[in-house]
Design an enzyme around this catalytic site. Sequence first.
Site: not given
Length: 192
Positions: A86, A119
Site C-alpha cells: 500500500n 550502515h
Amino acid sequence: MSIWIWLDGGVSYQQNKTRGQKISCWFGRRLALRHKNVTVHKTCRISPESRINPKGGTISIGAGTSVSYNTAIQGDVSIGCGSSVNANCTIVGYGKEGQVTIGSNVRIAANAMMIAGNHVFDDVNTPICKQGIRPAPITIHDDVWIAGRVNITAGVTIGKGAVIAAGAVVTKDIPPYSVAAGVPAKVIKMRI
C-alpha cells in the site's frame, strides 16, 4: 495534483475496474518495466506514481500483486502472487546478501518500511557515509499481514501466517502464525 488521480478516481489501493484505472495500471507497469532486470506479471496493478528501480539488482513482482502510489521498491526484491503493497511503503534490498523476499498473499499496509542493510559505523574516525552497508536478507513468508507504519530491519524472517501490529519495529525473527507487537516487536499471542 497529478493526472493519475483523475484517471484512477483517487483510490488509495491500486485497482483495475474502470477505464481510467486500467490506463493508470498500464502506465505503472510500463514505467516499472523501463528498467532492465525488472519482471512484472501482466496482471499486476502498479501505480504510475510508485518508484520501482532495481539499481543494479533484480525486482520480480508476481501475478495479481498491487503496488500503490508513493511506494519505493529498490534493489533486490522479490514479491510473490496476490500480494499488496500500500501507499508510502519503502522496500530496499542490497544485493543477494541483502535480498528482500516477500511471499504470496501478503498484505503490507501503508507506510511500512523494510530495508535489508544497515550502515557500518564501527570506525569513529571515518564518516559513517564512507563505511559502507552491511546487508542481511529480509524474508516474509506467505499469508502475512504487516500493519501500518511497521519497520522490519535487516536479517529478519517473518513466518507464514504471522500478523505484525501497527507501529511495530521488528528486529528479530517472528514465528509462523503468531501476532507480534511493540518496539521492539514481541510475540503477544498465537493464531492457532
